[in-house]
Design a protein around this motif. Structure first.
Motif, PDB file in Angstrom:
ATOM      1  N   SER A  26      40.523  51.648  37.388  1.00 56.12           N
ATOM      2  CA  SER A  26      39.325  52.647  36.981  1.00 56.12           C
ATOM      3  C   SER A  26      38.127  51.756  36.397  1.00 56.12           C
ATOM      4  O   SER A  26      38.272  50.691  36.211  1.00 56.12           O
ATOM      5  N   GLY A  27      36.997  52.682  36.507  1.00 58.53           N
ATOM      6  CA  GLY A  27      35.906  51.960  36.189  1.00 58.53           C
ATOM      7  C   GLY A  27      35.237  51.249  37.596  1.00 58.53           C
ATOM      8  O   GLY A  27      35.263  51.648  38.444  1.00 58.53           O
ATOM      9  N   SER A  28      34.434  50.020  37.100  1.00 56.77           N
ATOM     10  CA  SER A  28      33.444  49.516  38.203  1.00 56.77           C
ATOM     11  C   SER A  28      34.176  48.903  39.220  1.00 56.77           C
ATOM     12  O   SER A  28      33.897  48.745  40.545  1.00 56.77           O
ATOM     13  N   ILE A  29      35.581  48.348  38.720  1.00 50.55           N
ATOM     14  CA  ILE A  29      36.515  48.077  39.897  1.00 50.55           C
ATOM     15  C   ILE A  29      36.620  48.954  41.015  1.00 50.55           C
ATOM     16  O   ILE A  29      36.858  48.475  41.917  1.00 50.55           O
ATOM     17  N   PHE A  30      36.596  50.380  40.738  1.00 51.75           N
ATOM     18  CA  PHE A  30      37.140  51.304  41.562  1.00 51.75           C
ATOM     19  C   PHE A  30      36.392  51.065  43.066  1.00 51.75           C
ATOM     20  O   PHE A  30      37.080  51.258  43.952  1.00 51.75           O
ATOM     21  N   SER A  31      34.939  51.068  42.838  1.00 44.06           N
ATOM     22  CA  SER A  31      34.429  50.834  44.437  1.00 44.06           C
ATOM     23  C   SER A  31      34.474  49.651  45.114  1.00 44.06           C
ATOM     24  O   SER A  31      34.250  49.687  46.211  1.00 44.06           O
ATOM     25  N   TYR A  32      34.924  48.688  44.475  1.00 39.85           N
ATOM     26  CA  TYR A  32      35.109  47.323  45.213  1.00 39.85           C
ATOM     27  C   TYR A  32      36.577  47.072  45.236  1.00 39.85           C
ATOM     28  O   TYR A  32      37.003  45.652  45.255  1.00 39.85           O
ATOM     29  N   SER A  91      29.956  33.324  40.735  1.00 41.03           N
ATOM     30  CA  SER A  91      30.022  34.613  39.948  1.00 41.03           C
ATOM     31  C   SER A  91      31.673  34.752  40.294  1.00 41.03           C
ATOM     32  O   SER A  91      32.293  34.461  41.401  1.00 41.03           O
ATOM     33  N   ARG A  92      32.287  35.659  39.428  1.00 39.25           N
ATOM     34  CA  ARG A  92      33.755  35.618  39.443  1.00 39.25           C
ATOM     35  C   ARG A  92      34.013  37.104  38.535  1.00 39.25           C
ATOM     36  O   ARG A  92      33.501  36.959  37.203  1.00 39.25           O
ATOM     37  N   TYR A  93      35.124  37.864  39.043  1.00 37.97           N
ATOM     38  CA  TYR A  93      35.513  38.812  38.215  1.00 37.97           C
ATOM     39  C   TYR A  93      36.935  38.949  38.160  1.00 37.97           C
ATOM     40  O   TYR A  93      37.805  38.517  39.021  1.00 37.97           O
ATOM     41  N   ASP A  94      37.215  38.918  36.972  1.00 38.50           N
ATOM     42  CA  ASP A  94      38.761  38.465  36.662  1.00 38.50           C
ATOM     43  C   ASP A  94      39.105  39.657  35.553  1.00 38.50           C
ATOM     44  O   ASP A  94      38.764  39.488  34.248  1.00 38.50           O
ATOM     45  N   THR A 111      63.174  39.473  32.581  1.00 44.62           N
ATOM     46  CA  THR A 111      62.825  39.902  31.263  1.00 44.62           C
ATOM     47  C   THR A 111      61.418  39.341  30.762  1.00 44.62           C
ATOM     48  O   THR A 111      61.615  38.000  30.678  1.00 44.62           O
ATOM     49  N   ALA A 112      60.432  40.256  30.639  1.00 44.19           N
ATOM     50  CA  ALA A 112      59.024  39.664  30.464  1.00 44.19           C
ATOM     51  C   ALA A 112      58.036  40.732  30.255  1.00 44.19           C
ATOM     52  O   ALA A 112      58.414  41.970  30.522  1.00 44.19           O
ATOM     53  N   VAL A 113      57.090  40.547  29.843  1.00 44.27           N
ATOM     54  CA  VAL A 113      56.016  41.452  29.965  1.00 44.27           C
ATOM     55  C   VAL A 113      55.124  41.361  31.215  1.00 44.27           C
ATOM     56  O   VAL A 113      54.752  40.000  31.351  1.00 44.27           O
ATOM     57  N   TYR A 114      54.857  42.416  31.926  1.00 41.40           N
ATOM     58  CA  TYR A 114      54.407  42.067  33.291  1.00 41.40           C
ATOM     59  C   TYR A 114      53.143  42.761  33.161  1.00 41.40           C
ATOM     60  O   TYR A 114      52.537  43.727  32.708  1.00 41.40           O
ATOM     61  N   TYR A 115      52.047  41.897  33.703  1.00 45.58           N
ATOM     62  CA  TYR A 115      50.635  42.122  33.580  1.00 45.58           C
ATOM     63  C   TYR A 115      49.833  42.207  35.103  1.00 45.58           C
ATOM     64  O   TYR A 115      50.275  41.570  35.813  1.00 45.58           O
ATOM     65  N   CYS A 116      49.071  43.131  35.098  1.00 42.60           N
ATOM     66  CA  CYS A 116      48.368  43.348  36.380  1.00 42.60           C
ATOM     67  C   CYS A 116      46.942  42.626  36.457  1.00 42.60           C
ATOM     68  O   CYS A 116      46.323  42.651  35.210  1.00 42.60           O
ATOM     69  N   ASN A 117      46.689  42.042  37.325  1.00 40.33           N
ATOM     70  CA  ASN A 117      45.238  41.317  37.441  1.00 40.33           C
ATOM     71  C   ASN A 117      44.691  41.627  38.695  1.00 40.33           C
ATOM     72  O   ASN A 117      45.183  41.794  39.793  1.00 40.33           O
ATOM     73  N   ALA A 118      43.422  41.595  38.498  1.00 42.74           N
ATOM     74  CA  ALA A 118      42.298  41.930  39.670  1.00 42.74           C
ATOM     75  C   ALA A 118      41.464  40.696  39.375  1.00 42.74           C
ATOM     76  O   ALA A 118      40.939  40.351  38.461  1.00 42.74           O
ATOM     77  N   TYR A 119      41.266  40.177  40.777  1.00 42.22           N
ATOM     78  CA  TYR A 119      40.381  38.757  40.785  1.00 42.22           C
ATOM     79  C   TYR A 119      39.748  38.923  42.084  1.00 42.22           C
ATOM     80  O   TYR A 119      39.889  39.179  43.230  1.00 42.22           O
ATOM     81  N   TRP A 120      38.127  38.562  41.803  1.00 43.63           N
ATOM     82  CA  TRP A 120      37.378  38.594  43.016  1.00 43.63           C
ATOM     83  C   TRP A 120      36.071  37.420  42.681  1.00 43.63           C
ATOM     84  O   TRP A 120      35.701  37.731  41.608  1.00 43.63           O
ATOM     85  N   ALA A 121      36.096  36.873  43.489  1.00 47.30           N
ATOM     86  CA  ALA A 121      34.775  35.667  43.567  1.00 47.30           C
ATOM     87  C   ALA A 121      33.925  35.821  44.606  1.00 47.30           C
ATOM     88  O   ALA A 121      34.136  35.032  45.558  1.00 47.30           O
ATOM     89  N   PRO A 122      33.023  36.522  44.484  1.00 44.96           N
ATOM     90  CA  PRO A 122      32.039  36.907  45.670  1.00 44.96           C
ATOM     91  C   PRO A 122      31.178  35.932  45.921  1.00 44.96           C
ATOM     92  O   PRO A 122      30.761  35.650  47.099  1.00 44.96           O
TER      93      PRO A 122
END
Length: 122
Positions: free
Chosen positions: A25-31, A107-110, A92-103
């Motif tokens: 959700s948030g600004s990532i949603f549109s892209y 610039s980089r979004y992580d 067994t671990a903590v699982y994390y979701c990641n979103a990455y974009w380097a346009p």
């Protein structure tokens, strides 16, 4: 603001299955379609490691330890999933979701979610 919210973790016996979900959700949603989405995990005392990732074009890659057991997918509702089958105690671990974009090279979004605990134990 960007939010990644994981769900679906829990306690499962060896050989069992779980399906993790990551809602964006948030600004990532549109892209969302531009982002490479990934699942990482971190076990106690170990470094965070890549489990699986899927690109905007749908190409996926997996850690050797989960190949043939885990499947990553993404849908038009801006969600990412990790289907985990034949689970082992070493998953067994903590699982994390990641979103990455380097346009561009400048610039980089992580972004990261808060994580969801997966415990594989009898």
């Amino acid at each position: 603001q960007v939010q990644l919210v994981e769900s679906g973790g829990g306690l499962v016996q060896p050989g069992g299955s779980l399906r993790l979900s990551c809602a964006t959700s948030g600004s990532i949603f549109s892209y969302f379609s531009y982002y490479t989405m990934g699942w990482y995990r971190q076990a106690p005392g170990k470094q965070r490691e890549l489990v699986a990732a899927i690109t905007r074009g749908g190409t996926s890659n997996y850690a050797d330890s989960v190949k043939g057991r885990f499947t990553i997918s993404r849908d038009n509702a801006r969600k990412v999933y990790l289907q985990m089958n034949s689970l082992k105690p070493e998953d067994t671990a903590v699982y994390y979701c990641n979103a990455y974009w380097a346009p561009s090279k400048d610039s980089r979004y992580d972004y990261w979610g808060q994580g969801t605990q997966v415990t594989v134990s009898s």
